[in-house]
Write an enzyme that holds these catalytic residues in place. Structure first.
Site, PDB file in Angstrom:
ATOM      1  N   CYS A 124       0.822  -1.215   0.000  1.00 18.14           N
ATOM      2  CA  CYS A 124       0.000   0.000   0.000  1.00 18.14           C
ATOM      3  C   CYS A 124       0.852   1.260   0.000  1.00 18.14           C
ATOM      4  CB  CYS A 124      -0.959  -0.006   1.180  1.00 18.14           C
ATOM      5  SG  CYS A 124      -2.153  -1.343   1.068  1.00 18.14           S
TER       6      CYS A 124
ATOM      7  N   CYS B 135     -13.913  -0.441   6.708  1.00 17.76           N
ATOM      8  CA  CYS B 135     -12.805  -0.972   5.907  1.00 17.76           C
ATOM      9  C   CYS B 135     -12.584  -0.058   4.710  1.00 17.76           C
ATOM     10  CB  CYS B 135     -13.130  -2.366   5.395  1.00 17.76           C
ATOM     11  SG  CYS B 135     -13.464  -3.584   6.683  1.00 17.76           S
ATOM     12  N   SER B 136     -11.336   0.030   4.247  1.00 13.07           N
ATOM     13  CA  SER B 136     -11.058   0.839   3.071  1.00 13.07           C
ATOM     14  C   SER B 136     -11.827   0.266   1.888  1.00 13.07           C
ATOM     15  CB  SER B 136      -9.564   0.865   2.769  1.00 13.07           C
ATOM     16  OG  SER B 136      -9.036  -0.429   2.752  1.00 13.07           O
TER      17      SER B 136
ATOM     18  N   HIS C 132      -9.665   3.409  -1.790  1.00 15.77           N
ATOM     19  CA  HIS C 132      -8.278   2.974  -1.684  1.00 15.77           C
ATOM     20  C   HIS C 132      -7.858   2.159  -2.910  1.00 15.77           C
ATOM     21  CE1 HIS C 132      -4.535   1.715  -0.084  1.00 15.77           C
ATOM     22  NE2 HIS C 132      -4.910   0.684   0.637  1.00 15.77           N
TER      23      HIS C 132
END
Ligand SMILES: [Zn+2]
Lengths: 148, 400
Positions: B82, B217-218, B347
Protein backbone atom coordinates in the site's frame (compact mmCIF):
# COMPACT_ATOMS: atom_id res chain seq x y z
CA UNK A 1 -4.05 -43.82 15.39
CA UNK A 2 -0.94 -42.10 14.05
CA UNK A 3 -0.89 -38.34 14.54
CA UNK A 4 0.88 -35.44 12.85
CA UNK A 5 0.92 -31.83 14.11
CA UNK A 6 -0.62 -29.10 11.91
CA UNK A 7 2.66 -27.18 12.16
CA UNK A 8 6.12 -28.35 13.12
CA UNK A 9 6.28 -26.04 16.15
CA UNK A 10 3.45 -27.96 17.81
CA UNK A 11 4.90 -30.89 19.77
CA UNK A 12 2.45 -33.71 20.51
CA UNK A 13 4.71 -36.08 22.49
CA UNK A 14 3.73 -36.03 26.17
CA UNK A 15 1.78 -32.91 27.11
CA UNK A 16 1.19 -30.98 23.86
CA UNK A 17 3.16 -27.73 23.75
CA UNK A 18 4.63 -25.20 21.37
CA UNK A 19 8.31 -24.69 20.68
CA UNK A 20 10.15 -21.72 19.22
CA UNK A 21 13.47 -21.36 17.43
CA UNK A 22 15.54 -19.04 19.60
CA UNK A 23 18.60 -17.13 18.41
CA UNK A 24 21.56 -18.12 20.59
CA UNK A 25 23.04 -14.61 20.23
CA UNK A 26 20.12 -12.25 20.84
CA UNK A 27 17.23 -14.41 22.04
CA UNK A 28 14.87 -13.51 19.18
CA UNK A 29 12.24 -16.21 18.71
CA UNK A 30 10.67 -17.57 15.55
CA UNK A 31 8.09 -20.17 14.55
CA UNK A 32 9.66 -21.40 11.35
CA UNK A 33 12.81 -22.97 9.96
CA UNK A 34 15.56 -20.40 9.55
CA UNK A 35 19.25 -20.02 8.90
CA UNK A 36 19.78 -16.46 10.01
CA UNK A 37 18.37 -14.06 12.57
CA UNK A 38 16.37 -11.04 11.40
CA UNK A 39 17.00 -9.33 14.71
CA UNK A 40 20.82 -9.50 14.97
CA UNK A 41 21.87 -10.89 11.59
CA UNK A 42 23.61 -13.88 13.20
CA UNK A 43 23.92 -16.92 10.93
CA UNK A 44 26.36 -19.28 12.59
CA UNK A 45 26.40 -23.06 12.62
CA UNK A 46 24.27 -23.32 15.78
CA UNK A 47 22.46 -20.03 15.52
CA UNK A 48 19.17 -21.37 16.89
CA UNK A 49 18.09 -23.65 19.68
CA UNK A 50 14.65 -25.06 20.32
CA UNK A 51 12.87 -23.72 23.39
CA UNK A 52 9.59 -24.84 24.93
CA UNK A 53 6.86 -22.26 25.51
CA UNK A 54 4.56 -22.22 28.53
CA UNK A 55 1.12 -23.60 27.68
CA UNK A 56 -0.66 -20.76 29.46
CA UNK A 57 -0.76 -17.18 28.31
CA UNK A 58 -2.67 -13.92 28.11
CA UNK A 59 -4.72 -12.63 25.20
CA UNK A 60 -3.18 -9.35 23.98
CA UNK A 61 -5.12 -8.85 20.75
CA UNK A 62 -7.99 -10.50 18.93
CA UNK A 63 -10.55 -10.16 16.20
CA UNK A 64 -13.66 -12.14 15.39
CA UNK A 65 -13.53 -12.95 11.71
CA UNK A 66 -17.00 -13.21 10.17
CA UNK A 67 -16.03 -12.83 6.54
CA UNK A 68 -13.17 -14.90 5.13
CA UNK A 69 -11.89 -16.50 1.97
CA UNK A 70 -13.97 -19.35 0.54
CA UNK A 71 -13.43 -22.58 2.45
CA UNK A 72 -12.51 -20.90 5.73
CA UNK A 73 -15.29 -21.55 8.28
CA UNK A 74 -16.55 -18.44 10.10
CA UNK A 75 -16.93 -17.01 12.63
CA UNK A 76 -13.68 -17.70 14.42
CA UNK A 77 -11.53 -15.81 16.89
CA UNK A 78 -8.01 -14.97 15.67
CA UNK A 79 -5.66 -13.73 18.33
CA UNK A 80 -2.22 -13.02 19.68
CA UNK A 81 -1.36 -14.74 22.94
CA UNK A 82 1.52 -13.67 25.15
CA UNK A 83 3.08 -16.91 26.39
CA UNK A 84 5.59 -15.84 29.01
CA UNK A 85 6.90 -12.95 26.92
CA UNK A 86 6.69 -14.67 23.54
CA UNK A 87 3.87 -13.66 21.19
CA UNK A 88 2.03 -16.53 19.53
CA UNK A 89 -0.52 -16.38 16.73
CA UNK A 90 -3.47 -18.67 17.31
CA UNK A 91 -7.21 -19.11 17.24
CA UNK A 92 -9.15 -18.94 20.47
CA UNK A 93 -11.16 -22.16 20.71
CA UNK A 94 -13.93 -23.58 22.87
CA UNK A 95 -15.44 -20.14 23.30
CA UNK A 96 -18.49 -18.34 21.95
CA UNK A 97 -17.08 -16.12 19.19
CA UNK A 98 -18.52 -12.86 20.44
CA UNK A 99 -17.12 -9.84 22.31
CA UNK A 100 -19.02 -10.80 25.49
CA UNK A 101 -16.98 -13.98 25.82
CA UNK A 102 -13.60 -12.88 24.50
CA UNK A 103 -11.56 -9.99 25.85
CA UNK A 104 -7.96 -8.87 25.89
CA UNK A 105 -6.22 -9.68 29.14
CA UNK A 106 -8.08 -13.00 29.31
CA UNK A 107 -6.01 -15.95 30.57
CA UNK A 108 -5.90 -18.79 28.08
CA UNK A 109 -4.33 -22.23 27.82
CA UNK A 110 -3.21 -24.41 24.94
CA UNK A 111 -5.65 -26.97 23.60
CA UNK A 112 -5.50 -29.33 20.65
CA UNK A 113 -8.09 -30.84 18.35
CA UNK A 114 -8.22 -33.08 15.32
CA UNK A 115 -8.75 -31.63 11.88
CA UNK A 116 -9.32 -35.11 10.47
CA UNK A 117 -7.54 -38.18 9.20
CA UNK A 118 -5.94 -38.59 5.80
CA UNK A 119 -6.19 -41.61 3.45
CA UNK A 120 -3.62 -43.49 5.47
CA UNK A 121 -5.50 -42.92 8.68
CA UNK A 122 -3.06 -40.34 10.05
CA UNK A 123 -4.82 -37.74 12.13
CA UNK A 124 -3.70 -34.09 11.85
CA UNK A 125 -3.75 -32.24 15.17
CA UNK A 126 -4.19 -28.47 15.33
CA UNK A 127 -3.82 -26.17 18.32
CA UNK A 128 -5.63 -23.21 19.73
CA UNK A 129 -5.99 -21.49 23.09
CA UNK A 130 -9.09 -21.78 25.28
CA UNK A 131 -10.12 -19.73 28.31
CA UNK A 132 -8.53 -20.94 31.55
CA UNK A 133 -11.77 -20.04 33.32
CA UNK A 134 -14.16 -22.95 32.62
CA UNK A 135 -17.10 -20.55 32.99
CA UNK A 136 -15.94 -18.72 29.85
CA UNK A 137 -15.68 -21.88 27.81
CA UNK A 138 -18.40 -22.91 25.43
CA UNK A 139 -20.59 -25.57 27.02
CA UNK A 140 -19.96 -29.15 25.91
CA UNK A 141 -18.32 -28.54 22.61
CA UNK A 142 -15.32 -30.51 21.53
CA UNK A 143 -13.76 -28.25 18.96
CA UNK A 144 -14.01 -30.63 16.04
CA UNK A 145 -13.33 -29.77 12.49
CA UNK A 146 -14.31 -32.21 9.80
CA UNK A 147 -11.73 -32.42 7.10
CA UNK A 148 -12.40 -32.87 3.42
CA UNK B 1 19.42 27.47 -4.99
CA UNK B 2 18.94 24.52 -2.68
CA UNK B 3 18.47 20.80 -3.14
CA UNK B 4 14.78 21.13 -2.30
CA UNK B 5 12.33 19.20 -4.44
CA UNK B 6 8.99 20.72 -5.38
CA UNK B 7 5.71 19.31 -6.60
CA UNK B 8 5.01 21.29 -9.74
CA UNK B 9 1.78 19.61 -10.75
CA UNK B 10 -0.43 16.94 -9.28
CA UNK B 11 -3.73 15.28 -10.06
CA UNK B 12 -6.18 12.69 -8.88
CA UNK B 13 -8.95 11.05 -10.91
CA UNK B 14 -12.36 10.47 -9.41
CA UNK B 15 -12.24 7.34 -7.28
CA UNK B 16 -14.94 4.69 -7.34
CA UNK B 17 -16.40 2.39 -9.95
CA UNK B 18 -14.97 3.47 -13.29
CA UNK B 19 -16.22 0.80 -15.71
CA UNK B 20 -15.75 3.11 -18.70
CA UNK B 21 -11.99 3.36 -18.08
CA UNK B 22 -9.44 0.58 -18.13
CA UNK B 23 -6.25 0.73 -16.10
CA UNK B 24 -4.31 2.59 -18.78
CA UNK B 25 -7.19 5.05 -19.35
CA UNK B 26 -7.08 5.91 -15.66
CA UNK B 27 -3.28 6.29 -15.61
CA UNK B 28 -3.45 8.44 -18.74
CA UNK B 29 -6.21 10.62 -17.28
CA UNK B 30 -4.11 11.31 -14.18
CA UNK B 31 -0.94 11.85 -16.20
CA UNK B 32 -2.45 14.37 -18.62
CA UNK B 33 -4.13 16.25 -15.76
CA UNK B 34 -0.85 16.47 -13.84
CA UNK B 35 0.99 17.75 -16.94
CA UNK B 36 -1.72 20.40 -17.50
CA UNK B 37 -1.64 21.33 -13.83
CA UNK B 38 2.15 21.78 -14.00
CA UNK B 39 2.11 23.54 -17.39
CA UNK B 40 4.69 21.13 -18.87
CA UNK B 41 4.73 18.19 -21.32
CA UNK B 42 6.06 14.63 -21.39
CA UNK B 43 9.08 16.00 -23.27
CA UNK B 44 10.08 17.82 -20.08
CA UNK B 45 10.12 14.61 -18.02
CA UNK B 46 13.46 12.98 -17.30
CA UNK B 47 12.12 9.99 -15.40
CA UNK B 48 8.82 8.16 -15.00
CA UNK B 49 7.94 5.96 -12.03
CA UNK B 50 4.66 4.08 -12.23
CA UNK B 51 3.11 2.23 -9.33
CA UNK B 52 0.60 -0.59 -9.74
CA UNK B 53 0.23 -3.47 -7.34
CA UNK B 54 -2.20 -5.88 -8.93
CA UNK B 55 -0.30 -6.11 -12.25
CA UNK B 56 3.18 -5.56 -10.87
CA UNK B 57 4.84 -7.63 -13.59
CA UNK B 58 2.96 -6.11 -16.53
CA UNK B 59 5.16 -3.09 -17.28
CA UNK B 60 2.36 -0.59 -16.70
CA UNK B 61 4.85 2.30 -17.02
CA UNK B 62 5.74 1.42 -20.59
CA UNK B 63 2.06 0.77 -21.40
CA UNK B 64 1.31 4.28 -20.17
CA UNK B 65 4.17 5.76 -22.21
CA UNK B 66 2.72 4.17 -25.33
CA UNK B 67 -0.31 6.42 -24.81
CA UNK B 68 1.09 9.67 -23.44
CA UNK B 69 4.53 9.86 -25.02
CA UNK B 70 7.38 7.47 -25.86
CA UNK B 71 10.24 9.83 -25.15
CA UNK B 72 12.79 7.16 -24.31
CA UNK B 73 13.27 8.18 -20.67
CA UNK B 74 13.93 5.62 -17.95
CA UNK B 75 10.82 4.01 -16.50
CA UNK B 76 10.58 2.35 -13.12
CA UNK B 77 7.66 0.02 -12.47
CA UNK B 78 7.09 0.14 -8.74
CA UNK B 79 5.30 -2.21 -6.34
CA UNK B 80 5.54 -1.81 -2.58
CA UNK B 81 2.23 -2.91 -1.07
CA UNK B 82 0.00 0.00 0.00
CA UNK B 83 3.07 2.26 -0.01
CA UNK B 84 3.42 1.80 -3.80
CA UNK B 85 2.35 5.33 -4.73
CA UNK B 86 4.59 6.96 -2.16
CA UNK B 87 7.47 4.75 -3.30
CA UNK B 88 6.91 5.73 -6.94
CA UNK B 89 6.96 9.39 -5.95
CA UNK B 90 10.18 8.89 -4.02
CA UNK B 91 11.70 7.08 -7.01
CA UNK B 92 11.09 10.12 -9.22
CA UNK B 93 12.35 12.47 -6.49
CA UNK B 94 15.52 10.45 -5.95
CA UNK B 95 16.34 10.68 -9.67
CA UNK B 96 15.94 14.48 -9.50
CA UNK B 97 17.86 14.68 -6.25
CA UNK B 98 20.67 12.56 -7.73
CA UNK B 99 20.97 15.07 -10.55
CA UNK B 100 19.97 12.63 -13.29
CA UNK B 101 17.25 14.99 -14.46
CA UNK B 102 15.50 18.14 -13.27
CA UNK B 103 11.92 16.98 -13.67
CA UNK B 104 10.15 13.68 -13.28
CA UNK B 105 6.76 12.11 -12.90
CA UNK B 106 5.19 9.53 -10.61
CA UNK B 107 1.89 7.82 -11.34
CA UNK B 108 -0.11 5.36 -9.27
CA UNK B 109 -3.03 3.46 -10.73
CA UNK B 110 -5.27 0.57 -9.67
CA UNK B 111 -8.42 -1.12 -10.94
CA UNK B 112 -9.97 -2.65 -7.84
CA UNK B 113 -13.72 -2.04 -7.91
CA UNK B 114 -15.47 -5.19 -6.70
CA UNK B 115 -12.22 -6.96 -5.82
CA UNK B 116 -13.34 -8.24 -2.40
CA UNK B 117 -10.82 -9.48 0.15
CA UNK B 118 -7.28 -8.97 -1.08
CA UNK B 119 -5.52 -11.53 1.13
CA UNK B 120 -6.25 -14.70 2.98
CA UNK B 121 -7.36 -18.02 1.62
CA UNK B 122 -4.06 -19.82 1.83
CA UNK B 123 -6.60 -22.60 2.35
CA UNK B 124 -6.83 -24.20 -1.06
CA UNK B 125 -8.45 -27.32 0.28
CA UNK B 126 -6.77 -30.03 2.26
CA UNK B 127 -4.85 -32.75 0.45
CA UNK B 128 -5.42 -36.50 0.67
CA UNK B 129 -2.38 -37.14 2.80
CA UNK B 130 -1.00 -34.88 5.47
CA UNK B 131 2.43 -33.78 4.35
CA UNK B 132 4.42 -30.93 5.87
CA UNK B 133 4.96 -27.94 3.57
CA UNK B 134 6.73 -24.62 3.81
CA UNK B 135 8.76 -22.93 6.49
CA UNK B 136 6.40 -24.01 9.30
CA UNK B 137 5.99 -27.60 8.20
CA UNK B 138 2.25 -27.06 7.82
CA UNK B 139 0.25 -30.12 6.79
CA UNK B 140 -2.80 -28.01 5.87
CA UNK B 141 -3.58 -24.37 5.06
CA UNK B 142 -3.31 -22.12 8.12
CA UNK B 143 -5.61 -19.18 7.34
CA UNK B 144 -8.53 -19.53 9.75
CA UNK B 145 -6.80 -22.26 11.75
CA UNK B 146 -3.82 -20.34 13.08
CA UNK B 147 -5.19 -16.83 13.16
CA UNK B 148 -6.25 -14.84 10.11
CA UNK B 149 -4.54 -13.60 6.99
CA UNK B 150 -7.24 -11.13 5.95
CA UNK B 151 -6.36 -7.45 6.24
CA UNK B 152 -9.52 -6.39 8.14
CA UNK B 153 -8.65 -9.04 10.73
CA UNK B 154 -4.98 -8.13 10.98
CA UNK B 155 -5.75 -4.43 11.44
CA UNK B 156 -8.61 -5.22 13.83
CA UNK B 157 -6.08 -6.94 16.10
CA UNK B 158 -3.75 -3.96 15.80
CA UNK B 159 -6.50 -1.66 17.10
CA UNK B 160 -7.49 -4.12 19.83
CA UNK B 161 -3.87 -4.44 20.92
CA UNK B 162 -3.69 -0.64 21.29
CA UNK B 163 -6.84 -0.77 23.42
CA UNK B 164 -5.34 -3.55 25.54
CA UNK B 165 -2.22 -1.49 26.13
CA UNK B 166 -3.79 1.89 26.84
CA UNK B 167 -7.52 1.32 27.41
CA UNK B 168 -10.45 3.41 26.29
CA UNK B 169 -11.28 1.69 23.00
CA UNK B 170 -14.58 0.10 22.08
CA UNK B 171 -16.48 -1.01 18.99
CA UNK B 172 -18.35 2.29 19.19
CA UNK B 173 -15.19 4.37 19.38
CA UNK B 174 -13.76 2.76 16.25
CA UNK B 175 -17.10 3.21 14.50
CA UNK B 176 -17.11 6.91 15.40
CA UNK B 177 -13.74 7.32 13.67
CA UNK B 178 -15.35 5.88 10.57
CA UNK B 179 -18.37 8.16 11.01
CA UNK B 180 -15.97 11.13 10.99
CA UNK B 181 -14.36 10.11 7.70
CA UNK B 182 -17.65 9.27 5.99
CA UNK B 183 -18.83 12.71 7.12
CA UNK B 184 -15.73 14.38 5.70
CA UNK B 185 -16.16 12.85 2.25
CA UNK B 186 -19.49 14.62 1.73
CA UNK B 187 -17.34 17.61 0.69
CA UNK B 188 -15.14 15.60 -1.66
CA UNK B 189 -16.78 15.07 -5.06
CA UNK B 190 -13.90 12.79 -6.14
CA UNK B 191 -14.49 10.33 -3.29
CA UNK B 192 -15.84 6.83 -4.01
CA UNK B 193 -18.52 7.36 -1.34
CA UNK B 194 -19.83 10.83 -0.64
CA UNK B 195 -22.71 10.09 1.70
CA UNK B 196 -22.52 10.62 5.43
CA UNK B 197 -23.18 7.51 7.51
CA UNK B 198 -24.71 7.47 10.98
CA UNK B 199 -23.11 5.59 13.85
CA UNK B 200 -26.07 3.20 13.79
CA UNK B 201 -25.58 2.52 10.08
CA UNK B 202 -21.87 1.88 10.54
CA UNK B 203 -22.24 -0.37 13.59
CA UNK B 204 -25.20 -2.19 12.08
CA UNK B 205 -23.55 -2.91 8.74
CA UNK B 206 -22.04 -6.28 7.84
CA UNK B 207 -19.35 -7.33 10.30
CA UNK B 208 -16.15 -8.26 8.50
CA UNK B 209 -13.70 -8.74 11.36
CA UNK B 210 -14.76 -7.40 14.76
CA UNK B 211 -14.63 -4.52 15.44
CA UNK B 212 -14.39 -3.56 11.75
CA UNK B 213 -17.70 -3.56 9.87
CA UNK B 214 -17.77 -3.03 6.11
CA UNK B 215 -17.88 0.80 6.09
CA UNK B 216 -14.95 0.75 8.55
CA UNK B 217 -12.81 -0.97 5.91
CA UNK B 218 -11.06 0.84 3.07
CA UNK B 219 -13.10 0.81 -0.08
CA UNK B 220 -11.69 -1.17 -3.00
CA UNK B 221 -12.14 1.05 -6.03
CA UNK B 222 -10.67 2.28 -9.29
CA UNK B 223 -8.51 5.36 -9.45
CA UNK B 224 -5.23 6.98 -10.35
CA UNK B 225 -3.10 9.90 -9.26
CA UNK B 226 0.01 11.53 -10.71
CA UNK B 227 2.59 14.05 -9.57
CA UNK B 228 5.35 16.00 -11.30
CA UNK B 229 8.42 16.85 -9.29
CA UNK B 230 10.99 19.48 -10.14
CA UNK B 231 14.35 20.59 -8.78
CA UNK B 232 14.68 23.91 -7.01
CA UNK B 233 17.04 25.21 -9.68
CA UNK B 234 14.68 24.34 -12.53
CA UNK B 235 11.66 25.77 -10.72
CA UNK B 236 13.44 29.12 -10.38
CA UNK B 237 13.58 29.35 -14.20
CA UNK B 238 9.83 28.84 -14.50
CA UNK B 239 6.93 31.30 -14.45
CA UNK B 240 5.89 33.11 -11.28
CA UNK B 241 2.54 31.34 -11.42
CA UNK B 242 4.27 27.94 -11.52
CA UNK B 243 6.48 28.97 -8.61
CA UNK B 244 3.51 30.23 -6.62
CA UNK B 245 1.55 27.01 -7.03
CA UNK B 246 4.53 24.70 -6.46
CA UNK B 247 4.44 22.82 -3.16
CA UNK B 248 7.66 22.13 -1.32
CA UNK B 249 8.46 18.56 -0.33
CA UNK B 250 9.97 19.31 3.07
CA UNK B 251 10.42 15.67 3.96
CA UNK B 252 10.19 12.37 2.14
CA UNK B 253 10.82 9.23 4.16
CA UNK B 254 10.37 5.52 3.56
CA UNK B 255 10.89 2.96 6.34
CA UNK B 256 10.44 -0.76 6.92
CA UNK B 257 9.65 -2.54 10.16
CA UNK B 258 12.64 -3.13 12.42
CA UNK B 259 12.74 -6.44 14.28
CA UNK B 260 10.81 -6.49 17.54
CA UNK B 261 9.33 -9.26 19.64
CA UNK B 262 6.13 -10.47 18.02
CA UNK B 263 6.59 -8.58 14.74
CA UNK B 264 6.47 -11.77 12.68
CA UNK B 265 3.38 -12.96 14.56
CA UNK B 266 1.23 -9.84 14.15
CA UNK B 267 2.69 -7.14 11.89
CA UNK B 268 3.89 -4.18 13.92
CA UNK B 269 2.67 -1.12 12.03
CA UNK B 270 3.55 1.19 14.88
CA UNK B 271 7.31 1.37 15.10
CA UNK B 272 8.03 1.89 11.40
CA UNK B 273 5.40 4.63 11.25
CA UNK B 274 6.82 6.32 14.34
CA UNK B 275 10.33 6.03 12.88
CA UNK B 276 9.19 7.52 9.58
CA UNK B 277 7.39 10.36 11.35
CA UNK B 278 10.41 11.17 13.52
CA UNK B 279 12.72 11.28 10.51
CA UNK B 280 10.24 13.38 8.55
CA UNK B 281 9.78 15.96 11.32
CA UNK B 282 13.56 16.19 11.61
CA UNK B 283 14.10 16.55 7.84
CA UNK B 284 11.39 19.20 7.54
CA UNK B 285 12.32 21.05 10.71
CA UNK B 286 8.70 21.07 11.81
CA UNK B 287 6.82 19.28 14.56
CA UNK B 288 3.40 17.71 14.74
CA UNK B 289 2.13 20.95 16.31
CA UNK B 290 2.91 22.77 13.05
CA UNK B 291 0.67 20.57 10.88
CA UNK B 292 -2.49 22.15 9.51
CA UNK B 293 -3.83 18.87 8.16
CA UNK B 294 -2.93 15.20 8.02
CA UNK B 295 -3.92 12.51 5.54
CA UNK B 296 -3.09 9.23 7.23
CA UNK B 297 -3.53 5.61 6.16
CA UNK B 298 -6.91 4.68 7.62
CA UNK B 299 -7.11 1.39 5.73
CA UNK B 300 -9.41 0.40 8.62
CA UNK B 301 -11.00 2.44 11.39
CA UNK B 302 -8.83 0.52 13.86
CA UNK B 303 -5.70 1.66 12.00
CA UNK B 304 -6.54 5.36 12.12
CA UNK B 305 -6.54 5.33 15.91
CA UNK B 306 -3.05 3.88 16.28
CA UNK B 307 -1.59 6.26 13.72
CA UNK B 308 -2.70 9.35 15.71
CA UNK B 309 -0.18 8.06 18.20
CA UNK B 310 2.44 6.80 15.74
CA UNK B 311 2.54 10.15 13.91
CA UNK B 312 2.83 11.83 17.33
CA UNK B 313 -0.31 13.90 16.86
CA UNK B 314 -0.96 13.09 20.52
CA UNK B 315 0.99 11.98 23.56
CA UNK B 316 2.04 8.34 23.64
CA UNK B 317 -1.01 6.30 24.64
CA UNK B 318 -3.30 9.30 24.14
CA UNK B 319 -5.00 8.46 20.82
CA UNK B 320 -8.44 7.90 22.35
CA UNK B 321 -8.34 11.22 24.21
CA UNK B 322 -7.09 12.91 21.03
CA UNK B 323 -10.10 11.62 19.11
CA UNK B 324 -12.54 12.41 21.94
CA UNK B 325 -11.26 16.00 22.02
CA UNK B 326 -12.54 16.49 18.49
CA UNK B 327 -9.06 17.37 17.20
CA UNK B 328 -9.10 15.14 14.08
CA UNK B 329 -12.45 16.46 12.79
CA UNK B 330 -12.23 18.99 9.96
CA UNK B 331 -13.18 21.81 12.32
CA UNK B 332 -10.83 20.52 15.02
CA UNK B 333 -7.29 21.55 15.90
CA UNK B 334 -5.61 18.79 13.84
CA UNK B 335 -7.85 17.78 10.94
CA UNK B 336 -7.22 14.18 9.86
CA UNK B 337 -8.47 12.71 6.58
CA UNK B 338 -10.60 15.64 5.45
CA UNK B 339 -10.69 13.85 2.07
CA UNK B 340 -12.79 11.10 3.64
CA UNK B 341 -9.79 8.84 4.00
CA UNK B 342 -9.43 5.36 2.60
CA UNK B 343 -12.71 4.30 4.21
CA UNK B 344 -14.78 6.78 2.23
CA UNK B 345 -12.64 8.41 -0.47
CA UNK B 346 -11.51 4.91 -1.41
CA UNK B 347 -8.28 2.97 -1.68
CA UNK B 348 -7.10 2.16 -5.22
CA UNK B 349 -3.89 0.86 -3.68
CA UNK B 350 -1.09 2.26 -5.83
CA UNK B 351 -2.90 5.57 -6.34
CA UNK B 352 -3.35 6.16 -2.61
CA UNK B 353 0.20 7.28 -1.82
CA UNK B 354 -0.02 10.06 -4.42
CA UNK B 355 -3.70 10.88 -3.94
CA UNK B 356 -3.14 11.73 -0.27
CA UNK B 357 -0.41 14.15 -1.34
CA UNK B 358 -2.78 15.63 -3.93
CA UNK B 359 -5.25 16.26 -1.13
CA UNK B 360 -2.67 18.03 1.03
CA UNK B 361 -1.35 20.08 -1.94
CA UNK B 362 -4.90 21.09 -2.81
CA UNK B 363 -5.28 22.70 0.63
CA UNK B 364 -1.79 24.23 0.66
CA UNK B 365 -2.55 25.88 -2.69
CA UNK B 366 -5.87 27.15 -1.34
CA UNK B 367 -7.73 25.29 -4.09
CA UNK B 368 -9.77 22.82 -2.00
CA UNK B 369 -13.08 24.65 -2.40
CA UNK B 370 -15.77 23.87 0.17
CA UNK B 371 -13.52 21.51 2.11
CA UNK B 372 -10.56 23.93 2.26
CA UNK B 373 -8.78 23.98 5.62
CA UNK B 374 -8.33 27.75 6.05
CA UNK B 375 -4.82 29.10 5.58
CA UNK B 376 -3.18 25.67 5.47
CA UNK B 377 0.61 26.01 5.31
CA UNK B 378 2.00 22.59 6.29
CA UNK B 379 0.56 19.12 5.84
CA UNK B 380 1.56 15.51 6.27
CA UNK B 381 0.68 12.47 4.15
CA UNK B 382 1.20 8.94 5.45
CA UNK B 383 0.82 5.49 3.92
CA UNK B 384 1.64 2.06 5.19
CA UNK B 385 1.72 -1.23 3.37
CA UNK B 386 1.88 -4.50 5.22
CA UNK B 387 5.06 -6.40 4.87
CA UNK B 388 5.87 -3.63 5.81
CA UNK B 389 6.65 -0.26 4.20
CA UNK B 390 5.77 3.19 5.51
CA UNK B 391 5.96 6.44 3.56
CA UNK B 392 5.66 9.86 5.17
CA UNK B 393 5.77 13.14 3.27
CA UNK B 394 5.64 16.61 4.76
CA UNK B 395 4.57 19.34 2.35
CA UNK B 396 4.76 23.11 2.65
CA UNK B 397 3.07 25.92 0.84
CA UNK B 398 5.29 27.99 -1.43
CA UNK B 399 6.48 31.31 -0.02
CA UNK B 400 6.49 32.79 -3.53
ZN1 LIG C 1 19.68 -12.93 16.83
Amino acid sequence: MAQIPLVDYLVLDGEPHLVARECTDCGARYFERRRSCASCGGHGEDQFRTVELPTEGELTAFTIVSFAAPGVPVPFVAAVVDCGGTSVRANIINVEPDPEHVSTGMKVQLGTYSIGADEEGTEAIAFGFEPVDPALRKASDDHQEVSA
Amino acid sequence: MSDDIWILGISMTSFGKRPESDMIDLAEEATLAALDDAGVTMADMGVLAVGNLMNAAAGVGQMLQKQVGQTGIPVYNVANACATGATALRTAMMAVKAGECDMGMAVGVEKLAGAGLLAGGSKKGDSDTWEPHGRQGAVAPLDGRVGTEIMPGVFAQIGMEYGHRYGGTSFELFARISEKNHGHSTLNPKAAYTKAMSLEQIMGDIMIAYPNTRPMCSANCDGAAAAIVVSDAKLKTMSLEQQRRAVKVSASVLTTDPWEEGCQVLPNVNTLTRNAAKQAYEQAGVGPEDLDLVELHDCFATAELVHYDNLMLCEEGGAVDFFESGAPFRDGSKPVNVSGGLQSKGHPIAATGIANIWEVCHHLRGEAGPRQIPDAKVGLAHVIGLGSACGVHILERSAA
